[in-house]
Design a protein around this motif. Structure first.
Motif, PDB file in Angstrom:
ATOM      1  N   ASN A 199      -6.825  27.076   0.152  1.00 45.98           N
ATOM      2  CA  ASN A 199      -8.156  27.112  -0.459  1.00 45.98           C
ATOM      3  C   ASN A 199      -8.411  25.816  -1.216  1.00 45.98           C
ATOM      4  O   ASN A 199      -7.918  25.639  -2.312  1.00 45.98           O
ATOM      5  CB  ASN A 199      -8.280  28.303  -1.408  1.00 45.98           C
ATOM      6  CG  ASN A 199      -9.703  28.459  -1.900  1.00 45.98           C
ATOM      7  OD1 ASN A 199     -10.639  28.023  -1.239  1.00 45.98           O
ATOM      8  ND2 ASN A 199      -9.871  29.069  -3.057  1.00 45.98           N
ATOM      9  N   PRO A 200      -9.115  24.891  -0.630  1.00 47.65           N
ATOM     10  CA  PRO A 200      -9.886  25.054   0.596  1.00 47.65           C
ATOM     11  C   PRO A 200      -9.190  24.508   1.845  1.00 47.65           C
ATOM     12  O   PRO A 200      -8.401  23.577   1.771  1.00 47.65           O
ATOM     13  CB  PRO A 200     -11.104  24.165   0.310  1.00 47.65           C
ATOM     14  CG  PRO A 200     -10.545  23.053  -0.537  1.00 47.65           C
ATOM     15  CD  PRO A 200      -9.424  23.641  -1.327  1.00 47.65           C
ATOM     16  N   ASP A 213      -5.403  22.292   0.106  1.00 49.28           N
ATOM     17  CA  ASP A 213      -4.577  22.930  -0.918  1.00 49.28           C
ATOM     18  C   ASP A 213      -3.685  23.915  -0.173  1.00 49.28           C
ATOM     19  O   ASP A 213      -4.038  24.337   0.933  1.00 49.28           O
ATOM     20  CB  ASP A 213      -5.477  23.662  -1.932  1.00 49.28           C
ATOM     21  CG  ASP A 213      -4.715  24.107  -3.174  1.00 49.28           C
ATOM     22  OD1 ASP A 213      -3.519  23.760  -3.293  1.00 49.28           O
ATOM     23  OD2 ASP A 213      -5.312  24.797  -4.026  1.00 49.28           O
TER      24      ASP A 213
HETATM   25 MG    MG Z   1      -7.363  25.334  -4.420  1.00 54.91          MG
END
Ligand code: MG
Ligand code: ADP
Length: 398
Positions: A199-200, A213
């Motif tokens: 995320n993302p 991430d």
């Molecule tokens: Mg993140």
């Protein structure tokens, strides 16, 4: 067990997930050097801690040159970063990851979790990336795509394509998306993970699907099968009480209350914590000392519970089935002689050889407060903590 972002990225990239160029650094100078070595024009300096929410807390900085990288690092190294996931005490920053800044077109949320209801690995995704999943489910619940994987066949192409389609991935990028999904799935399955979260996951300006991430959590009970993963453990990121317990083979979770708990069996430990709350107190910890509570184990447990400065009373709650109360009582007596315990100690024993156990406690001459039922034990712990903190002043009950 959690690992760092840079470690999760390396693990996932070995399974075919694409990540931006990046390098790890242990000092501001090294970070600047690593960025130069990597090349490019803009870099992201990212604090490596075992928690998300770093961006909003100042742990992710866009930098355009050496000075900016060094300044960003100097503001991070040695500090504690407090994010909404770390708790108020924060987590120490001792490593930073320098990553090539990439042009983002779209941000996607992608998570893999163990779904206990279906007993399957479940993929959770949303076209609303960049937000935390809790916020997405509160604000845009309809954007969430869920899909469980049938373990006998694994994640098939058609299922991955269907997820890509539901996320509105353009046809030219479907294949990259399928590769990403399958890479995460295989990493999860092959390494006994309990969570993978990207995320993302982004679609870049130059049409690549990249993990910006990465978070991975592993099943501690399966780590013996993956020594290369166990090596990634970073004790600086753990609650020191919990790492000490793990080193001693005890199952301990530190909490914020002040009644320490020493219990055999996870279910009984949970019930003990509930009962303490019902009696108006707050447990300081969850601790399951296991079935065979030998005197040594009980002593270790006392040491561990007492290392928490907030503890103002200790409740020992043992139900002896396979175990024997006399044996546990001896353990408690021995532990109290060895370990300095200067708070009230409440002991409730039930089950096999309970009379012998009570006799041992009574004969010991130690100011142990005894209780017969769990409710009584909890109430006595709460009133002992409220009225007085000194063990020596406690009356020995008959
Ligand atoms: Mg993140
Ligand atoms: P956290 O989730 O802990 O806040 P992230 O790694 O998700 O940390 O970073 C926060 C935000 O920073 C991301 O949502 C993304 O918008 C941006 N970001 C992170 N890495 C990069 C990168 N390499 N290039 C461009 N933007 C990035």
């Amino acid at each position: 067990m959690d690992i760092h972002e840079y470690q999760a990225k390396e693990v996932l990239s070995n399974f075919g997930v694409e990540i931006p160029a990046g390098a790890l650094a242990y000092s501001p100078e090294q970070a600047a050097y690593r960025a130069r070595e990597m090349g490019g024009e803009k870099w992201i300096v990212k604090a490596q801690i075992h928690a998300g929410g770093r961006g909003k807390a100042g742990g992710v900085k866009l930098c355009a040159d050496d000075q900016e990288i060094q300044a960003a690092c100097e503001a991070m190294f040695g500090r504690k970063l407090v994010t909404h996931q770390t708790g108020p005490e924060g987590k120490g920053i001792y490593r930073v990851y320098v990553e090539a800044a990439v042009p983002i077109d779209r941000e996607i949320y992608l998570g893999f979790v163990l779904d206990r209801t279906s007993q399957r690995i479940m993929i959770v995704a949303s076209a609303e990336g960049g937000m935390e999943i809790e916020d997405i489910s509160a604000e845009k619940p309809d954007s969430i795509v869920r899909s469980t994987v049938e373990p006998a066949v694994g994640l098939r192409d058609f299922q991955a394509r269907e997820i890509a389609f539901k996320l509105g991935i353009e046809p030219g990028l479907t294949q990259s998306m399928v590769r990403t999904l399958q890479g995460c799935y295989r990493a999860f399955r092959d390494l006994d993970a309990t969570m993978v979260e990207i995320n993302p996951l982004v679609i870049t300006g130059d049409n690549r699907v990249l993990a910006l991430d990465a978070k991975m959590t592993f099943d501690g009970n399966a780590l013996f099968r993956h020594p290369q993963i166990s090596e990634l453990r970073d004790k600086s990121q753990e609650d020191p009480r919990e790492s000490r317990a793990a080193d001693r083979g005890l199952s301990y979770v530190g909490l914020d209350g002040n009644i320490g708990c020493i219990v055999n069996g996870a279910g009984l430990a949970m019930a003990t914590m509930d009962t303490i709350k019902l009696a108006g107190g707050e447990p300081a910890n969850f601790l399951d000392i296991g079935g065979g509570a030998t005197p040594e184990r009980v002593a270790k447990a006392f040491r561990l519970v007492m290392s928490d400065k907030n503890v103002q009373a200790v409740l020992v709650n043992i139900f002896a089935g396979i175990n024997r109360c006399d044996w546990v009582a001896e353990g408690v007596v021995q532990a109290l002689k060895e370990v300095q315990v200067d708070v009230p100690v409440i002991v409730r024993l039930a089950g096999t050889n309970v009379e012998e156990g009570q006799k041992i406690l009574a004969k010991s001459g130690l100011p142990i407060i005894r209780a017969t039922t769990l409710m009584e034990a909890a109430e006595r712990s709460v009133s002992a903590w409220k009225s007085d903190n000194s063990l020596n002043l406690k009356v020995i009950s008959s």
